[in-house]
Design a protein around this motif. Structure first.
Motif, short mmCIF file in Angstrom:
data_model
loop_
_atom_site.label_atom_id
_atom_site.label_comp_id
_atom_site.label_asym_id
_atom_site.label_seq_id
_atom_site.Cartn_x
_atom_site.Cartn_y
_atom_site.Cartn_z
N MET A 96 0.82 -1.20 0.00
CA MET A 96 0.00 0.00 0.00
C MET A 96 0.86 1.26 0.00
SD MET A 96 -3.13 -1.09 2.53
CE MET A 96 -4.07 0.41 2.22
N GLY A 102 -1.52 2.50 -4.34
CA GLY A 102 -1.52 2.92 -2.95
C GLY A 102 -1.17 4.38 -2.79
N GLU A 105 -4.17 6.49 -3.89
CA GLU A 105 -5.29 6.47 -2.94
C GLU A 105 -4.96 7.22 -1.66
OE1 GLU A 105 -9.30 4.69 -2.56
OE2 GLU A 105 -7.97 5.54 -4.05
N TYR A 116 -7.91 4.63 3.30
CA TYR A 116 -6.57 4.10 3.03
C TYR A 116 -5.71 4.15 4.29
CZ TYR A 116 -1.70 4.18 1.41
OH TYR A 116 -0.36 3.95 1.26
#
Length: 229
Positions: A96, A102, A105, A116
């Protein structure tokens, strides 16, 4: 979540043993496990093999580390499963933090970023990554309170959606969860506020009256599921 709840209520080790067996299948067994990434989340056949937006669907995974924490001291919960799960969530957090999806986001301007960072916070807390937890606290203070929240405690990006009531609830729910996960005696984010008063207290005060009486909601009703709230 069901075995965790049963174990908490009864204290019976058989529920911890069942949870461990399910965790092995879903997270650890190479032949059946989910790989620690969301590269293919919200794929659109014929158009995209995955999208950054899909990371928000990983929110359900935050229940797993909390469940493990509730059962880890049971003699029926094998240390090898605990170690494997820490590795899995460490790998997921790394994906992430480093993947293009990632990074996209995490920099979103609305609830997607909160969702997130809530995932990153829970995963980092599980593996005791204090450096990443410190980054999560900076995001909470500087971005989510400092930039996403209005002076009245609302979140304008959520109010601008076609379902402003539902998204306001969703955003506040995730903000509260993030606040709880990140708070420490030396840094209680429930008490944190900016000089203009913005913080969790202001956010709660904004939405509470409309949770108590939806008919007082001063914004357009949600275009979907309004009657069901």
């Amino acid at each position: 979540a069901a075995p965790r709840a049963a174990y908490k209520v009864t204290g019976e080790d058989r529920y911890a043993a069942k949870a461990a067996s399910l965790l092995r299948v879903f997270f650890l067994d190479p032949s059946t496990r989910m790989n620690p990434n969301l590269q293919f989340a919200q794929a659109v056949p014929g158009r995209s093999s995955g999208r950054s937006y899909g990371i928000i669907d990983g929110l359900h995974l935050i229940e797993t580390p909390r469940a493990i924490a509730a059962m880890r001291d049971s003699p029926a919960f094998p240390p090898t499963v605990l170690a494997g799960m820490k590795q899995w969530f460490g790998d997921m957090a790394h994906w992430m933090e480093t993947s293009p999806f990632g990074r996209t986001e995490g920099a979103a301007k609305n609830n997607h970023a909160v969702a997130y960072w809530l995932q990153v916070a829970v995963f980092s807390d599980f593996i005791s990554d204090e450096l990443e937890l410190a980054q999560c606290r900076r995001e909470f203070k500087d971005i989510f309170v400092g930039k996403q929240m209005a002076v009245d405690g609302s979140f304008p990006q959520e109010l601008a959606r076609t379902k402003p009531y539902g998204y306001s609830i969703f955003q506040l729910d995730n903000m509260a969860a993030l606040c709880q996960v990140l708070s420490r005696p030396s840094d209680n984010l429930w008490d944190f506020q900016l000089p203009d008063g913005r913080g969790m207290r202001k956010a709660m005060a904004f939405l509470f009256p409309y949770l108590a009486d939806k008919t007082q909601w001063p914004h357009p009703p949600d275009v979907q599921a309004w009657a069901g709230w």
